[in-house]
Design an enzyme around this catalytic site. Structure first.
Site, PDB file in Angstrom:
ATOM      1  CB  SER A 143      35.221  46.805  22.233  1.00  0.00           C
ATOM      2  OG  SER A 143      36.372  47.556  21.905  1.00  0.00           O
ATOM      3  CE1 TYR A 156      38.897  42.322  21.290  1.00  0.00           C
ATOM      4  CE2 TYR A 156      38.896  44.615  20.583  1.00  0.00           C
ATOM      5  CZ  TYR A 156      38.723  43.666  21.578  1.00  0.00           C
ATOM      6  OH  TYR A 156      38.374  44.063  22.853  1.00  0.00           O
TER       7      TYR A 156
HETATM    8  N1  LIG Z   1      41.071  46.571  28.296  1.00  0.00           N
HETATM    9  C1  LIG Z   1      40.422  47.276  27.382  1.00  0.00           C
HETATM   10  O1  LIG Z   1      40.771  48.441  27.097  1.00  0.00           O
HETATM   11  C2  LIG Z   1      39.234  46.715  26.679  1.00  0.00           C
HETATM   12  C3  LIG Z   1      38.588  47.543  25.755  1.00  0.00           C
HETATM   13  C4  LIG Z   1      37.455  47.068  25.113  1.00  0.00           C
HETATM   14  C5  LIG Z   1      36.985  45.800  25.384  1.00  0.00           C
HETATM   15  N2  LIG Z   1      37.661  44.995  26.265  1.00  0.00           N
HETATM   16  C6  LIG Z   1      37.086  43.681  26.503  1.00  0.00           C
HETATM   17  O2  LIG Z   1      36.980  43.483  27.902  1.00  0.00           O
HETATM   18  C7  LIG Z   1      36.937  42.081  28.166  1.00  0.00           C
HETATM   19  C8  LIG Z   1      37.881  41.766  29.299  1.00  0.00           C
HETATM   20  O3  LIG Z   1      39.200  42.044  28.875  1.00  0.00           O
HETATM   21  P1  LIG Z   1      40.314  42.660  29.828  1.00  0.00           P
HETATM   22  O4  LIG Z   1      40.727  43.956  29.248  1.00  0.00           O
HETATM   23  O5  LIG Z   1      39.874  42.599  31.231  1.00  0.00           O
HETATM   24  O6  LIG Z   1      41.532  41.679  29.529  1.00  0.00           O
HETATM   25  P2  LIG Z   1      42.052  40.372  30.269  1.00  0.00           P
HETATM   26  O7  LIG Z   1      42.956  39.732  29.277  1.00  0.00           O
HETATM   27  O8  LIG Z   1      42.580  40.740  31.614  1.00  0.00           O
HETATM   28  O9  LIG Z   1      40.722  39.518  30.486  1.00  0.00           O
HETATM   29  C9  LIG Z   1      40.202  38.611  29.554  1.00  0.00           C
HETATM   30  C10 LIG Z   1      39.587  37.470  30.330  1.00  0.00           C
HETATM   31  O10 LIG Z   1      38.932  36.570  29.443  1.00  0.00           O
HETATM   32  C11 LIG Z   1      39.354  35.251  29.766  1.00  0.00           C
HETATM   33  N3  LIG Z   1      39.221  34.393  28.606  1.00  0.00           N
HETATM   34  C12 LIG Z   1      39.837  34.496  27.406  1.00  0.00           C
HETATM   35  N4  LIG Z   1      39.452  33.494  26.605  1.00  0.00           N
HETATM   36  C13 LIG Z   1      38.560  32.749  27.297  1.00  0.00           C
HETATM   37  C14 LIG Z   1      37.803  31.592  27.009  1.00  0.00           C
HETATM   38  N5  LIG Z   1      37.879  30.958  25.829  1.00  0.00           N
HETATM   39  N6  LIG Z   1      36.978  31.102  27.966  1.00  0.00           N
HETATM   40  C15 LIG Z   1      36.889  31.697  29.175  1.00  0.00           C
HETATM   41  N7  LIG Z   1      37.579  32.795  29.515  1.00  0.00           N
HETATM   42  C16 LIG Z   1      38.412  33.307  28.574  1.00  0.00           C
HETATM   43  C17 LIG Z   1      40.792  35.425  30.244  1.00  0.00           C
HETATM   44  O11 LIG Z   1      41.244  34.317  30.982  1.00  0.00           O
HETATM   45  C18 LIG Z   1      40.637  36.667  31.086  1.00  0.00           C
HETATM   46  O12 LIG Z   1      40.133  36.356  32.365  1.00  0.00           O
HETATM   47  C19 LIG Z   1      37.241  41.397  26.842  1.00  0.00           C
HETATM   48  O13 LIG Z   1      36.028  40.978  26.238  1.00  0.00           O
HETATM   49  C20 LIG Z   1      37.881  42.489  26.013  1.00  0.00           C
HETATM   50  O14 LIG Z   1      37.718  42.272  24.635  1.00  0.00           O
HETATM   51  C21 LIG Z   1      38.764  45.431  26.923  1.00  0.00           C
END
Ligand SMILES: NC(=O)c1ccc[n+]([C@@H]2O[C@H](COP(=O)([O-])OP(=O)(O)OC[C@H]3O[C@@H](n4cnc5c(N)ncnc54)[C@H](O)[C@@H]3O)[C@@H](O)[C@H]2O)c1
Length: 252
Positions: A143, A156
């Site tokens: 991230s 986080y």
């Molecule tokens: N959206 C952003 O701006 C952003 C920025 C930096 C990092 N991220 C990271 O990107 C990744 C994906 O997030 P996203 O933005 O697509 O959000 P999202 O909430 O759509 O996706 C998160 C996914 O992780 C799954 N998940 C959560 N806990 C879990 C567990 N214990 N076991 C299995 N699956 C689990 C959820 O079901 C979901 O499919 C994450 O690691 C998040 O921290 C996102």
């Protein structure tokens, strides 16, 4: 010839957001995709999108914080498709937003269990398999908050700094075993996670976007393309890196 024709890709957190978009882009490039996540209906929906993109895939219900389930996820992938060429360890959780002194032990344990222990467990079982097959590529989702602090999101941010500790260490340990390990560093990508945060902000999405360097949020597909690059032969001399996909957030 499609870039990932005949390759097998495992994606955690594939039931929505960045994971789902990456599953579809890999499928468009010919990969067979295993979608692992906790949510069955949404995971099966991703499999349908993989099929619509002209490839095939399966869903494996997995909680990445549980060792037995992660081991079973890797075993199911290998039993179904014979191997794992690329793994995208993307499942993540942002938890509650609050100043550090107001954070609870429960929130801390929950975030670290998924974001840190989960990534370690996934790499542990994936690498075990890749060592026996003699090659592989792994991308972890870090991230912008692996590079900078996050007021109200201290745990986080700590968890994403830890993802880079795991990524860099494992990249060094397995470099000579032909296993390439890197990370992506998304920021401000429009997914369920960010929408939850924007809902409570004054002015909502539009007001927030106006404050961003590029005047917009990123799309999950833009992260997906970075993941494909890191998993491809194009990135053959790149290990232990975090490829930022943050619309300029961390270069301000
Ligand atoms: N959206 C952003 O701006 C952003 C920025 C930096 C990092 N991220 C990271 O990107 C990744 C994906 O997030 P996203 O933005 O697509 O959000 P999202 O909430 O759509 O996706 C998160 C996914 O992780 C799954 N998940 C959560 N806990 C879990 C567990 N214990 N076991 C299995 N699956 C689990 C959820 O079901 C979901 O499919 C994450 O690691 C998040 O921290 C996102």
């Amino acid at each position: 010839m499609k870039m990932f024709a005949g390759k097998v890709v495992l994606i955690t957190g594939g039931s929505s957001g960045i994971g789902r978009a990456t599953a579809v882009v890999f499928a468009q490039e010919g990969a067979k995709v295993v979608v692992a996540s906790r949510r069955e209906d949404e995971g099966q929906q991703t499999v349908r999108l993989i099929e619509e993109a002209g490839s095939e895939g399966i869903f494996v219900k997995t909680d990445v914080s549980q060792a037995e389930q992660v081991k079973a996820m890797v075993e199911k992938t290998v039993a179904t498709y014979g191997r794992i060429d690329c793994a995208f360890n993307n499942a993540g959780f942002d938890g509650q937003y609050a100043p550090l002194v107001e954070q609870t032990e429960e929130n801390c344990d929950h975030i670290l269990d998924i974001n840190v222990k989960g990534v370690w467990l996934c790499m542990k079982y994936e690498i075990e398999h890749m060592l026996s097959s003699g090659r592989g590529a792994i991308v972890n989702t870090a991230s912008i908050f692996a590079n900078v602090g996050f007021p109200t999101g201290s745990i986080y941010a700590a968890s994403k700094h830890a993802v880079m500790g795991l990524t860099r260490s494992a990249a060094l340990e397995y470099a000579k075993s032909n296993i390439h390990i890197n990370a992506v560093g998304p920021g401000d990508i429009q997914t369920e996670m960010v929408e939850r945060g924007l809902a409570s902000m004054p002015g909502g999405k539009q007001a927030y976007e106006a404050t961003r360097v590029m005047g917009r949020l990123g799309h999950a597909e833009e992260v997906a393309k970075a993941v494909l690059f890191l998993c491809s032969d194009q990135a053959s001399f790149t290990i232990g890196q975090m490829l930022m996909v943050d619309g300029g957030y961390t270069v301000q």
